[in-house]
Design a protein around this motif. Structure first.
Motif, PDB file in Angstrom:
ATOM      1  N   ARG A 136       0.835  -1.198   0.000  1.00 16.75           N
ATOM      2  CA  ARG A 136       0.000   0.000   0.000  1.00 16.75           C
ATOM      3  C   ARG A 136       0.876   1.257   0.000  1.00 16.75           C
ATOM      4  O   ARG A 136       0.551   2.242  -0.649  1.00 16.75           O
ATOM      5  CB  ARG A 136      -0.931   0.019   1.227  1.00 16.75           C
ATOM      6  CG  ARG A 136      -1.898  -1.130   1.295  1.00 16.75           C
ATOM      7  CD  ARG A 136      -3.019  -1.069   0.279  1.00 16.75           C
ATOM      8  NE  ARG A 136      -3.715   0.187   0.334  1.00 16.75           N
ATOM      9  CZ  ARG A 136      -4.075   0.883  -0.742  1.00 16.75           C
ATOM     10  NH1 ARG A 136      -3.838   0.425  -1.936  1.00 16.75           N
ATOM     11  NH2 ARG A 136      -4.686   2.033  -0.614  1.00 16.75           N
ATOM     12  N   ILE A 137       1.976   1.210   0.759  1.00 14.45           N
ATOM     13  CA  ILE A 137       2.898   2.352   0.784  1.00 14.45           C
ATOM     14  C   ILE A 137       3.533   2.524  -0.590  1.00 14.45           C
ATOM     15  O   ILE A 137       3.618   3.644  -1.114  1.00 14.45           O
ATOM     16  CB  ILE A 137       3.964   2.182   1.888  1.00 14.45           C
ATOM     17  CG1 ILE A 137       3.291   2.246   3.271  1.00 14.45           C
ATOM     18  CG2 ILE A 137       5.052   3.252   1.766  1.00 14.45           C
ATOM     19  CD1 ILE A 137       4.180   1.837   4.427  1.00 14.45           C
ATOM     20  N   ILE A 138       3.947   1.424  -1.205  1.00 14.78           N
ATOM     21  CA  ILE A 138       4.522   1.496  -2.556  1.00 14.78           C
ATOM     22  C   ILE A 138       3.504   2.082  -3.525  1.00 14.78           C
ATOM     23  O   ILE A 138       3.849   2.918  -4.370  1.00 14.78           O
ATOM     24  CB  ILE A 138       5.035   0.109  -3.011  1.00 14.78           C
ATOM     25  CG1 ILE A 138       6.311  -0.252  -2.223  1.00 14.78           C
ATOM     26  CG2 ILE A 138       5.306   0.085  -4.511  1.00 14.78           C
ATOM     27  CD1 ILE A 138       6.812  -1.669  -2.422  1.00 14.78           C
ATOM     28  N   ASP A 139       2.240   1.693  -3.404  1.00 18.54           N
ATOM     29  CA  ASP A 139       1.192   2.256  -4.276  1.00 18.54           C
ATOM     30  C   ASP A 139       1.141   3.778  -4.187  1.00 18.54           C
ATOM     31  O   ASP A 139       0.837   4.451  -5.172  1.00 18.54           O
ATOM     32  CB  ASP A 139      -0.189   1.700  -3.901  1.00 18.54           C
ATOM     33  CG  ASP A 139      -0.387   0.254  -4.319  1.00 18.54           C
ATOM     34  OD1 ASP A 139       0.419  -0.264  -5.115  1.00 18.54           O
ATOM     35  OD2 ASP A 139      -1.362  -0.361  -3.824  1.00 18.54           O
ATOM     36  N   SER A 140       1.426   4.328  -3.003  1.00 13.68           N
ATOM     37  CA  SER A 140       1.332   5.787  -2.833  1.00 13.68           C
ATOM     38  C   SER A 140       2.386   6.542  -3.657  1.00 13.68           C
ATOM     39  O   SER A 140       2.231   7.724  -3.902  1.00 13.68           O
ATOM     40  CB  SER A 140       1.442   6.162  -1.357  1.00 13.68           C
ATOM     41  OG  SER A 140       2.725   5.870  -0.867  1.00 13.68           O
ATOM     42  N   PHE A 141       3.417   5.849  -4.096  1.00 15.96           N
ATOM     43  CA  PHE A 141       4.424   6.486  -4.950  1.00 15.96           C
ATOM     44  C   PHE A 141       3.927   6.596  -6.392  1.00 15.96           C
ATOM     45  O   PHE A 141       4.544   7.287  -7.197  1.00 15.96           O
ATOM     46  CB  PHE A 141       5.734   5.678  -4.944  1.00 15.96           C
ATOM     47  CG  PHE A 141       6.557   5.848  -3.698  1.00 15.96           C
ATOM     48  CD1 PHE A 141       7.523   6.845  -3.620  1.00 15.96           C
ATOM     49  CD2 PHE A 141       6.380   5.008  -2.613  1.00 15.96           C
ATOM     50  CE1 PHE A 141       8.280   6.996  -2.472  1.00 15.96           C
ATOM     51  CE2 PHE A 141       7.139   5.151  -1.461  1.00 15.96           C
ATOM     52  CZ  PHE A 141       8.088   6.150  -1.396  1.00 15.96           C
ATOM     53  N   PHE A 142       2.845   5.892  -6.715  1.00 13.54           N
ATOM     54  CA  PHE A 142       2.364   5.812  -8.093  1.00 13.54           C
ATOM     55  C   PHE A 142       0.904   6.242  -8.191  1.00 13.54           C
ATOM     56  O   PHE A 142       0.014   5.420  -8.410  1.00 13.54           O
ATOM     57  CB  PHE A 142       2.544   4.378  -8.617  1.00 13.54           C
ATOM     58  CG  PHE A 142       3.961   3.903  -8.545  1.00 13.54           C
ATOM     59  CD1 PHE A 142       4.880   4.248  -9.521  1.00 13.54           C
ATOM     60  CD2 PHE A 142       4.385   3.139  -7.463  1.00 13.54           C
ATOM     61  CE1 PHE A 142       6.198   3.832  -9.429  1.00 13.54           C
ATOM     62  CE2 PHE A 142       5.701   2.719  -7.372  1.00 13.54           C
ATOM     63  CZ  PHE A 142       6.614   3.067  -8.358  1.00 13.54           C
ATOM     64  N   PRO A 143       0.643   7.543  -8.040  1.00  9.26           N
ATOM     65  CA  PRO A 143      -0.744   8.008  -8.104  1.00  9.26           C
ATOM     66  C   PRO A 143      -1.302   7.885  -9.522  1.00  9.26           C
ATOM     67  O   PRO A 143      -0.546   7.872 -10.500  1.00  9.26           O
ATOM     68  CB  PRO A 143      -0.646   9.475  -7.676  1.00  9.26           C
ATOM     69  CG  PRO A 143       0.751   9.878  -8.010  1.00  9.26           C
ATOM     70  CD  PRO A 143       1.593   8.631  -7.878  1.00  9.26           C
ATOM     71  N   ASN A 144      -2.599   7.756  -9.584  1.00 11.67           N
ATOM     72  CA  ASN A 144      -3.315   7.737 -10.875  1.00 11.67           C
ATOM     73  C   ASN A 144      -2.812   6.666 -11.834  1.00 11.67           C
ATOM     74  O   ASN A 144      -2.747   6.892 -13.043  1.00 11.67           O
ATOM     75  CB  ASN A 144      -3.256   9.120 -11.546  1.00 11.67           C
ATOM     76  CG  ASN A 144      -3.707  10.226 -10.630  1.00 11.67           C
ATOM     77  OD1 ASN A 144      -4.667  10.050  -9.880  1.00 11.67           O
ATOM     78  ND2 ASN A 144      -3.022  11.352 -10.648  1.00 11.67           N
ATOM     79  N   GLY A 145      -2.403   5.532 -11.313  1.00  8.67           N
ATOM     80  CA  GLY A 145      -2.001   4.409 -12.158  1.00  8.67           C
ATOM     81  C   GLY A 145      -0.655   4.556 -12.847  1.00  8.67           C
ATOM     82  O   GLY A 145      -0.319   3.763 -13.723  1.00  8.67           O
ATOM     83  N   SER A 146       0.114   5.563 -12.477  1.00  7.33           N
ATOM     84  CA  SER A 146       1.420   5.740 -13.106  1.00  7.33           C
ATOM     85  C   SER A 146       2.318   4.545 -12.786  1.00  7.33           C
ATOM     86  O   SER A 146       2.127   3.867 -11.772  1.00  7.33           O
ATOM     87  CB  SER A 146       2.016   7.065 -12.632  1.00  7.33           C
ATOM     88  OG  SER A 146       3.196   6.896 -11.936  1.00  7.33           O
ATOM     89  N   GLN A 147       3.272   4.285 -13.624  1.00  6.66           N
ATOM     90  CA  GLN A 147       4.154   3.118 -13.465  1.00  6.66           C
ATOM     91  C   GLN A 147       5.575   3.493 -13.080  1.00  6.66           C
ATOM     92  O   GLN A 147       6.427   2.618 -12.933  1.00  6.66           O
ATOM     93  CB  GLN A 147       4.183   2.302 -14.773  1.00  6.66           C
ATOM     94  CG  GLN A 147       2.827   1.744 -15.160  1.00  6.66           C
ATOM     95  CD  GLN A 147       2.248   0.822 -14.104  1.00  6.66           C
ATOM     96  OE1 GLN A 147       2.909  -0.098 -13.643  1.00  6.66           O
ATOM     97  NE2 GLN A 147       1.019   1.087 -13.688  1.00  6.66           N
ATOM     98  N   ARG A 148       5.818   4.793 -12.952  1.00  2.00           N
ATOM     99  CA  ARG A 148       7.169   5.244 -12.603  1.00  2.00           C
ATOM    100  C   ARG A 148       7.106   6.472 -11.717  1.00  2.00           C
ATOM    101  O   ARG A 148       6.146   7.217 -11.763  1.00  2.00           O
ATOM    102  CB  ARG A 148       7.996   5.532 -13.849  1.00  2.00           C
ATOM    103  CG  ARG A 148       7.336   6.467 -14.824  1.00  2.00           C
ATOM    104  CD  ARG A 148       8.211   6.847 -15.992  1.00  2.00           C
ATOM    105  NE  ARG A 148       8.417   5.725 -16.886  1.00  2.00           N
ATOM    106  CZ  ARG A 148       8.998   5.805 -18.056  1.00  2.00           C
ATOM    107  NH1 ARG A 148       9.426   6.969 -18.505  1.00  2.00           N
ATOM    108  NH2 ARG A 148       9.172   4.755 -18.803  1.00  2.00           N
TER     109      ARG A 148
END
Length: 196
Positions: free
Chosen positions: A65-77
């Motif tokens: 979930r924390i890793i997901d927060s680095f990638f808002p709006n479905g971004s991959q990088r």
């Protein structure tokens, strides 16, 4: 001293990132070196796979979930500015932050309210602005693992949602979440000392 500032010049938009995140130049330099170490292929950005190399996230039940927060709006990088922006939520609050803050400026990323917003989005899995009973159950299951029975976990979830849900809609809004945590020292709990 001069070499440190010349190294900081290698960081793209360093002055803007420093103003936005509140990190000192020395902290940004340390973070940039960490970013570069994670970017083993020297792409100039990090992927989810790169962030999964961080040992503390690998063993954290909320790591994904924390890793997901680095990638808002479905971004991959995520570039260095985005990396620093997310980590700024974990920067300890300085005592003078409140006294020197210009009210016309945006609230610092490490403010109590922004730390709470960050924590809230870890629970709000579908991003609808509310934490449903099911979302609470999923996150609590991640956090406690097999340490409690499903029945106990369901009971904890029901009680947690019931205590926080003031309007009786069966979910926890951001304001209800904030109110339920008003006595918690979130500034302390969501701080990593090395991120000064």
């Amino acid at each position: 001293m001069g070499s440190r500032s010349s190294h900081a010049a290698l960081i793209p938009d360093v002055d803007h990132i420093r103003r936005e995140t509140g990190f000192s130049q020395a902290s940004l330099l340390r973070l940039y070196h960490r970013f570069q170490a994670l970017d083993r292929e020297e792409k100039g950005f990090l992927s989810r796979l790169d962030l999964q190399q961080i040992g503390a996230l690998a063993v954290n039940p909320l790591g994904d979930r924390i890793i997901d927060s680095f990638f808002p709006n479905g971004s991959q990088r995520v570039d260095f500015a985005g990396f620093a922006r997310v980590l700024a939520h974990f920067r300890p609050v300085d005592e003078d932050d409140a006294t020197i803050r210009d009210p016309k400026q945006p609230e610092p990323l490490n403010s109590r309210m922004n730390k709470l917003r960050f924590a809230f989005q870890l629970y709000d899995l579908d991003r609808d602005g509310k934490i449903s009973r099911n979302e609470m159950l999923q996150v609590l299951r991640l956090m406690v693992g097999v340490q409690v029975t499903d029945e106990q976990l369901e009971s904890i979830t029901d009680r947690t949602v019931q205590e926080a849900d003031e309007d009786g809609d069966g979910a926890v809004s951001f304001m209800e979440f904030t109110k339920s945590l008003e006595k918690m020292n979130i500034e302390q709990k969501m701080s990593i000392r090395i991120l000064k």
